[in-house]
Structures are given as C-alpha cells and as structure tokens.
Design an enzyme around this catalytic site. Structure first.
Site, PDB file in Angstrom:
ATOM      1  N   LYS A  69      -0.267   4.001   4.479  1.00 20.33           N
ATOM      2  CA  LYS A  69      -0.380   3.613   3.072  1.00 20.33           C
ATOM      3  C   LYS A  69       0.378   4.641   2.211  1.00 20.33           C
ATOM      4  CE  LYS A  69      -4.561   1.150   4.318  1.00 20.33           C
ATOM      5  NZ  LYS A  69      -3.965  -0.133   4.695  1.00 20.33           N
ATOM      6  N   SER A  84     -10.963  -0.777  -0.211  1.00 17.20           N
ATOM      7  CA  SER A  84      -9.634  -1.388  -0.160  1.00 17.20           C
ATOM      8  C   SER A  84      -9.463  -2.610  -1.048  1.00 17.20           C
ATOM      9  CB  SER A  84      -9.298  -1.753   1.280  1.00 17.20           C
ATOM     10  OG  SER A  84     -10.271  -2.627   1.802  1.00 17.20           O
ATOM     11  N   HIS A 107     -14.255  -1.977   5.749  1.00 13.18           N
ATOM     12  CA  HIS A 107     -13.083  -2.663   6.321  1.00 13.18           C
ATOM     13  C   HIS A 107     -13.363  -3.261   7.717  1.00 13.18           C
ATOM     14  CE1 HIS A 107      -8.939  -2.600   8.167  1.00 13.18           C
ATOM     15  NE2 HIS A 107      -8.690  -3.168   6.996  1.00 13.18           N
ATOM     16  N   ASN A 140       0.835  -1.213   0.000  1.00 10.70           N
ATOM     17  CA  ASN A 140       0.000   0.000   0.000  1.00 10.70           C
ATOM     18  C   ASN A 140       0.867   1.258   0.000  1.00 10.70           C
ATOM     19  OD1 ASN A 140      -2.469  -1.407   0.164  1.00 10.70           O
ATOM     20  ND2 ASN A 140      -2.108  -1.760   2.343  1.00 10.70           N
ATOM     21  N   ASP A 147     -13.989   7.004   5.694  1.00  8.33           N
ATOM     22  CA  ASP A 147     -12.641   6.445   5.867  1.00  8.33           C
ATOM     23  C   ASP A 147     -11.871   6.618   4.554  1.00  8.33           C
ATOM     24  OD1 ASP A 147     -10.380   4.865   6.021  1.00  8.33           O
ATOM     25  OD2 ASP A 147     -11.398   3.107   6.813  1.00  8.33           O
ATOM     26  N   GLU A 164     -16.149   3.740   3.402  1.00  9.79           N
ATOM     27  CA  GLU A 164     -14.805   4.037   2.880  1.00  9.79           C
ATOM     28  C   GLU A 164     -15.002   4.959   1.687  1.00  9.79           C
ATOM     29  OE1 GLU A 164     -12.433   0.472   2.112  1.00  9.79           O
ATOM     30  OE2 GLU A 164     -13.400  -0.518   3.790  1.00  9.79           O
ATOM     31  N   HIS A 214      -7.382   4.714   1.752  1.00  7.97           N
ATOM     32  CA  HIS A 214      -6.718   4.466   0.462  1.00  7.97           C
ATOM     33  C   HIS A 214      -6.745   5.680  -0.469  1.00  7.97           C
ATOM     34  CE1 HIS A 214      -6.011   0.229   1.237  1.00  7.97           C
ATOM     35  NE2 HIS A 214      -7.127   0.315   1.944  1.00  7.97           N
TER      36      HIS A 214
HETATM   37  C1  LIG Z   1     -10.200   1.026   4.536  1.00  9.43           C
HETATM   38  C2  LIG Z   1      -9.196   0.802   5.616  1.00  9.43           C
HETATM   39  N1  LIG Z   1      -9.353   1.419   6.794  1.00  9.43           N
HETATM   40  C3  LIG Z   1      -8.473   1.263   7.794  1.00  9.43           C
HETATM   41  C4  LIG Z   1      -7.361   0.473   7.641  1.00  9.43           C
HETATM   42  C5  LIG Z   1      -6.423   0.284   8.784  1.00  9.43           C
HETATM   43  O1  LIG Z   1      -5.297   1.080   8.653  1.00  9.43           O
HETATM   44  P1  LIG Z   1      -3.945   0.705   9.409  1.00  9.43           P
HETATM   45  O2  LIG Z   1      -3.233  -0.274   8.555  1.00  9.43           O
HETATM   46  O3  LIG Z   1      -3.230   2.000   9.582  1.00  9.43           O
HETATM   47  O4  LIG Z   1      -4.330   0.093  10.728  1.00  9.43           O
HETATM   48  C6  LIG Z   1      -7.141  -0.165   6.421  1.00  9.43           C
HETATM   49  C7  LIG Z   1      -5.901  -0.947   6.200  1.00  9.43           C
HETATM   50  O5  LIG Z   1      -5.729  -2.056   6.156  1.00  9.43           O
HETATM   51  C8  LIG Z   1      -8.093  -0.020   5.398  1.00  9.43           C
HETATM   52  O6  LIG Z   1      -7.940  -0.664   4.231  1.00  9.43           O
END
Ligand SMILES: Cc1ncc(COP(=O)(O)O)c(C=O)c1O
Length: 370
Positions: A222, A166, A119, A33, A191, A162, A194
């Site tokens: 990321k 993802s 997620h 990422n 969120d 989101e 990405h």
């Molecule tokens: C949409 C989404 N939110 C949150 C996260 C979590 O982020 P982090 O890897 O900083 O814990 C991810 C990552 O895997 C994600 O894809």
C-alpha cells in the site's frame, strides 16, 4: 458445474457481480492504495532495478531452503526500525502475514477475539487456525472486555484488530485495547496495513500512540508501493514464526524487485517524515467538503474516505456517473462491507492536489441532487 452459472446470475441480479477491468490511467484514481504515490517514485524504482541486477528476478525457494537473501534481512531490519519493534519477518503478502501469524499463535484450544470489521485475511487466518472465534462489535472496547470476561475457557486468548480500517478509514482505540490485553493476559496483534507509511511518521498508529503490541502485521503493497507483507515482533516471536508459520515456511521468499522497491520506499519515507501527515490533512479537507455537501463519510479519520450509499446498485450507479466525469472511485459492496452499507471508497493520495479534491467534491455534489 451448473452452480457456477446460477451463482453468477444471482450475483448479477443482486447488483453484486464483480468483474476485472484494466484502468487506462486517464481517470483521477481514488481506488488505489498507493497512498504516497510510491510505486513510481524514482528512488523506489532505482532500488528495485538494482536489486534485480544483483539478485535476479526470483529468490528461488523458501527462505528456509536457499531463498534467504541479505536483501530480505536488510529490509527486515528497516521494517523493525520503522515500527519500533525488535525485529520483523517478511511474508509473501499482507494476506499471508495475517494468516501465517494467526495460525502459528492460535490453535484448537485457543480463542481469537476479532473486530467485526477485520479484513478477510484475518477472518481466514482465524478459521484456518481452528481456534474458537469471538467477534466483538466494531471498535467497541466494552464489548471486547465483556466477551473476554465471559469466555474463560482454557487456552490462549488472542485479540486482533486493524489500526486503520480498510473500508471505513476509522481508527481503532489501540491504546485502550492494548491496556485491556495486558490486564486480561491476552496476546495482541495489530494489523497496520493502511497505517504503515502514513501515521506515526510512517511507523503506524501503534508507533504514534507509543503502544507496543505482541505483533504488528503490515503490507509492503500500500503506502510502500511494492508487494509483500511483514510481521514486526520480538526476537523470540520471530524465531517461533520462522518455525511455525506455515505461510512463511512453505512459500517462496519475496522477489528481489519487491524487497528492493520496499527498501527504496523506506528511504523516501525516512527522508520525508511529514508526508503522512500532509496526506491526512488533505484527506480531512476532502472529507469536510463531502460532509458539507451532505454525504455520509461515517467515522473516517484517515486517508480513506468512504461515502456510504447503502444500496449496492445505487453505489454502482454513482460510481459509473463519476467515471463519466473522469473520476475513478470503485463501488464497494457486500460481502466486503456489511449488508446495506455499500459505498464508494475514496483513497486520497499525495498525487491528489487540493484543487483536484475540491473538484471531485463539487462533481459529487452535482450528482447527489440529480
Ligand atoms: C487490513 C488489511 N490487511 C491485510 C491486507 C492484505 O494485504 P496484501 O494486499 O499485501 O495481501 C489488506 C489489503 O487488502 C488489508 O486491507
């Protein structure tokens, strides 16, 4: 502990067993990422080293004890600027940001309306909040609207989505969702994990669309190439989160190296505002090559390009064949994605030149017809 053995055997038989591997770095990596190749950027590295020299290797405690560093607050100011919000609050990770924000804003008498493909951190945050949870069909604003009209119980209503998904790389209709949230009197959380650093000159999809939700959550891990998470919001909401967000209150402040690296990354992003759109252009080129070769890339519209295979074992086999050709694209299987939609998830990064992308698409084409 017999169940441990039987569960592992079951996973193995279903082609769903996951194992940890160390990747040598020799393969062309589509499973990172680190979209802007920021984790090795000299400015980000320099800022991380400087932060360690100045502040040490750890922050020493919760931000509410003695772990609050000037570095944290500087990073929060910069994240607020990037996302176009009043302020920001850093968390230990993006996962902790989502669980922390949801459990603070939603409680036993409230209802969370969550996109079906959100997620795991959102799913877990919603469960931990003890709220009622209604899942709406993926990116389906009409279904969301129907559910909002149907569930008229008292309590707060919180919508969470989101922006760039993802595992599918498609983009939520944030403007429509925002308008619905205003007309129905809901709190909206988006969120941008990405999208940060990639869309909206780095500020994310909401920034690009000129939409200001109540809270934007995101990650430093990321496109920013570091580690940690954040929530951008109003000053009052930040004050509330500082008091009520358990993953903020009861967890150690971000290590200086991570904060320094993220500050370096933001400096780079601000000085190269077109990097994100260049990345999205390259991904479009890659996606079109795959589509022309007959692959199903779903509704992807970002740097994340899935090749949906369906069967888990077939996805694993395809991933292995690619690896033998020097290409790393890890198979993503249920429960990360819905049953019957196992896939290879390609992340296009700025380290992939168009020629490399073209070669990868050609290798895929050869495999498809074997
Ligand atoms: C949409 C989404 N939110 C949150 C996260 C979590 O982020 P982090 O890897 O900083 O814990 C991810 C990552 O895997 C994600 O894809």
């Amino acid at each position: 502990m017999n169940f441990v053995k039987t569960t592992l055997t079951e996973l193995e038989e279903l082609g769903l067993k996951r194992t940890l591997r160390i990747h040598s770095g020799e393969l062309t990596n589509y499973s990172t990422n680190d979209y802007l190749c920021m984790s090795t950027n000299p400015i980000a590295v320099k800022k991380a080293v400087e932060a360690v020299k100045l502040f040490g290797t750890g922050s020493g405690g919760s931000r509410l004890m003695s772990g609050n560093l000037s570095l944290h607050e500087e990073l929060e100011r910069r994240l607020a600027q990037l996302t176009g919000m009043e302020t920001a609050l850093i968390y230990g990770s993006g996962f902790l940001a989502n669980t922390g924000v949801l459990t603070a804003l939603a409680g036993r008498n409230d209802t969370i309306f969550s996109d079906r493909l959100n997620h795991a951190s959102i799913v877990d945050g919603a469960i931990t909040s003890r709220s009622r949870v209604q899942r709406y069909r993926h990116c389906d604003v009409q279904h969301l609207s129907d559910l909002l009209k149907k569930h008229t119980e008292t309590g707060r209503k919180i919508i969470i989505t989101e922006s760039v998904f993802s595992m599918d790389g498609d983009i939520a209709p944030v403007r429509e969702i925002f308008e619905l949230s205003r007309s129905e009197g809901c709190i909206l959380i988006v969120d941008e994990a990405h999208a940060t650093g990639v869309f909206g000159h780095g500020g994310g999809i909401c920034r690009e669309e000129g939409v200001v939700p109540d809270v934007v959550t995101g990650t430093l891990s990321k496109a920013l190439g570091s580690y940690g998470g954040f929530a951008s919001c109003s000053r009052k909401t930040r004050e509330f989160l500082v008091n009520k967000s358990r993953s903020f209150v009861y967890s150690t402040g971000l290590p200086p190296a991570s904060a320094g690296a993220a500050l370096g990354a933001l400096q780079v992003i601000n000085s190269r505002k077109e990097s994100g759109s260049e990345l999205v252009d390259r991904a479009m080129f890659f996606r079109e090559s795959l589509k022309q070769a007959g692959f199903n890339t779903g509704n992807s519209n970002s740097q994340i390009v899935p090749v949906i295979v369906g069967d888990s074992s077939a996805a694993v086999a395809l991933s292995h064949s690619l690896e033998n050709r020097g290409i790393l694209a890890v198979a993503i299987r249920p429960p990360t994605v819905p049953e019957g939609s196992a896939r290879l998830r390609f992340s296009v990064t700025l380290c992939h030149q168009r020629k490399t992308l073209q070669n990868t698409a050609s290798e895929m084409k050869k495999l498809k017809w074997k």
